[in-house]
Write a protein that holds these residues in place. Structure first.
Motif, mmCIF file in Angstrom:
data_model
loop_
_atom_site.group_PDB
_atom_site.id
_atom_site.type_symbol
_atom_site.label_atom_id
_atom_site.label_comp_id
_atom_site.label_asym_id
_atom_site.label_seq_id
_atom_site.Cartn_x
_atom_site.Cartn_y
_atom_site.Cartn_z
ATOM 1 N N GLU A 79 0.613 -1.791 -4.023
ATOM 2 C CA GLU A 79 1.520 -2.214 -5.145
ATOM 3 C C GLU A 79 1.098 -3.341 -5.755
ATOM 4 N N MET A 80 0.767 -4.241 -4.834
ATOM 5 C CA MET A 80 0.252 -5.666 -5.505
ATOM 6 C C MET A 80 -1.250 -5.259 -6.051
ATOM 7 N N GLN A 81 -1.943 -4.698 -5.945
ATOM 8 C CA GLN A 81 -3.077 -4.615 -6.431
ATOM 9 C C GLN A 81 -2.975 -3.742 -7.969
ATOM 10 N N SER A 82 -2.108 -2.897 -7.756
ATOM 11 C CA SER A 82 -1.793 -2.199 -9.332
ATOM 12 C C SER A 82 -1.231 -2.791 -10.098
ATOM 13 N N VAL A 83 -0.515 -4.039 -9.806
ATOM 14 C CA VAL A 83 -0.100 -4.849 -10.494
ATOM 15 C C VAL A 83 -1.099 -6.123 -10.868
ATOM 16 N N ASN A 84 -1.959 -5.987 -10.284
ATOM 17 C CA ASN A 84 -3.124 -7.030 -10.373
ATOM 18 C C ASN A 84 -3.643 -6.994 -11.853
ATOM 19 N N LYS A 85 -3.643 -5.802 -12.432
ATOM 20 C CA LYS A 85 -4.178 -5.438 -13.757
ATOM 21 C C LYS A 85 -3.344 -6.486 -14.754
ATOM 22 N N ASN B 16 12.390 -1.690 -8.438
ATOM 23 C CA ASN B 16 11.014 -2.100 -7.799
ATOM 24 C C ASN B 16 11.109 -3.227 -6.692
ATOM 25 N N LEU B 17 12.200 -3.972 -6.685
ATOM 26 C CA LEU B 17 12.367 -4.924 -5.306
ATOM 27 C C LEU B 17 12.843 -4.082 -4.360
ATOM 28 N N SER B 18 13.821 -3.167 -4.466
ATOM 29 C CA SER B 18 14.196 -2.305 -3.423
ATOM 30 C C SER B 18 13.077 -1.354 -2.878
ATOM 31 N N LEU C 277 8.416 -2.902 3.247
ATOM 32 C CA LEU C 277 8.150 -3.833 4.352
ATOM 33 C C LEU C 277 8.777 -3.559 5.364
ATOM 34 N N GLU C 278 10.021 -2.794 5.272
ATOM 35 C CA GLU C 278 10.892 -2.412 6.694
ATOM 36 C C GLU C 278 10.393 -1.320 7.144
ATOM 37 N N LYS C 279 9.523 -0.432 6.764
ATOM 38 C CA LYS C 279 8.693 0.501 7.320
ATOM 39 C C LYS C 279 7.469 0.015 7.845
ATOM 40 N N GLU C 280 7.211 -1.247 7.532
ATOM 41 C CA GLU C 280 5.860 -1.930 7.908
ATOM 42 C C GLU C 280 4.541 -1.074 7.255
ATOM 43 N N ASP C 281 4.638 -0.609 6.065
ATOM 44 C CA ASP C 281 3.985 0.089 5.603
ATOM 45 C C ASP C 281 2.973 -0.740 4.552
ATOM 46 N N TYR C 282 2.190 -1.551 5.177
ATOM 47 C CA TYR C 282 1.195 -2.521 4.404
ATOM 48 C C TYR C 282 0.230 -2.164 3.734
#
Length: 285
Positions: free
Chosen positions: A267-273, A248-250, A256-261
């Protein structure tokens, strides 16, 4: 009531403080290989007096709260000595090796395998806290192997302390605890290491460390003497959780390297649950 605690630290010490509050007439005895710990526990009023293993034959309760590797040898020794009416519980963070160590002991029926999921990053007698277990979960494994009368004796005590009881087989316990506890500690230790290594070159880094960093790295203050044996005993499960965590870290790094914000946001929103999950757990408690 005669209660013996072997290993007078955070968990064992907190348990006997609660027992004292519930049963003021109880006599609390401590056994610890560290003489200074024993004397500190007496001075703090965590235990009333020191004791030896020979004294265990007169015990009503014996709490084994030593590092999990030490418990593998201490627990059978305790069961060798106790009387038929004594209930023994071990409170470590791994359960499969402990249950296997006493599986064929003649007094297996006097033992109940427990894991109270409570604690802080501190250790030793001074870390003991009255009320630590209020509202916390206590995992009990192989309860059917403990004689019913002694089960009742232990469960009444745990309930009086405010604990919520959950039953689980040892392997399931070790698998699940690897995710929610063991991995958390590794993450904290390695985050602490990363920052400490960087701090060698950038002295001001800790001036920028706010409450978020402090709460995330808090577990890195935990005792290596306690946690190294836990990682050893639960190595297979911990390695599996680390594989998933590193993956998951990778993935996050690649985004981030691909600048796919947009993907990072999702990703973060899905973990917000996890907020809803944790709120639900707290409501149940």
């Amino acid at each position: 009531m005669k209660v013996f605690v072997i290993g007078i630290g955070l968990i064992g010490g907190s348990m006997v403080l609660d027992i004292k509050a519930l049963h003021p007439e109880a006599k609390i005895y401590g056994i610890d290989t560290n003489e200074s710990h024993l004397q500190e526990a007496i001075a703090l009023g965590v235990v009333d007096a020191g004791a030896t293993f020979d004294d265990l034959k007169n015990a009503d309760f014996v709490i084994v709260s030593v590092p999990v590797d030490v418990a593998l040898t201490v627990l059978p020794k305790v069961l060798d000595i106790i009387g038929d009416a004594t209930i023994v519980f071990e409170v470590g963070s791994t359960k499969t090796p402990i249950c296997e160590a006493v599986a064929n002991h003649p007094k297996r029926r006097n033992f109940i395998a427990t894991h109270p999921i409570a604690g802080t990053e501190f250790s030793g007698p001074s870390a003991a806290i009255k009320g630590l277990f209020q509202g916390k979960t206590n995992i009990i494994c192989e309860v059917e192997k403990t004689t019913f009368k002694l089960q009742e004796k232990a469960l009444q005590l745990f309930t009086a302390m405010g604990m919520r009881i959950r039953y689980m087989d040892p392997k399931s316990h070790d698998k699940h605890i690897a995710y929610v506890s063991h991995l958390s500690h590794i993450s904290a230790f390695m985050l602490g290491k990363t920052v400490i290594n960087k701090e060698k070159d950038e002295q001001d880094i800790f001036d920028m460390a706010g409450s978020g960093f402090e709460s995330t790295v808090r577990l890195a203050k935990s005792s290596p003497a306690m946690w190294t044996p836990i990682f050893k005993q639960n190595r297979k499960q911990v390695v599996k959780t680390l594989d998933e965590y590193i993956s998951n870290l990778s993935k996050f790094k690649e985004l981030l390297e691909k600048e796919d914000y947009d993907a990072i946001y999702n990703e973060m929103q899905s973990v917000n649950k996890i907020k809803e999950i944790l709120n639900g757990i707290n409501i149940k408690k």
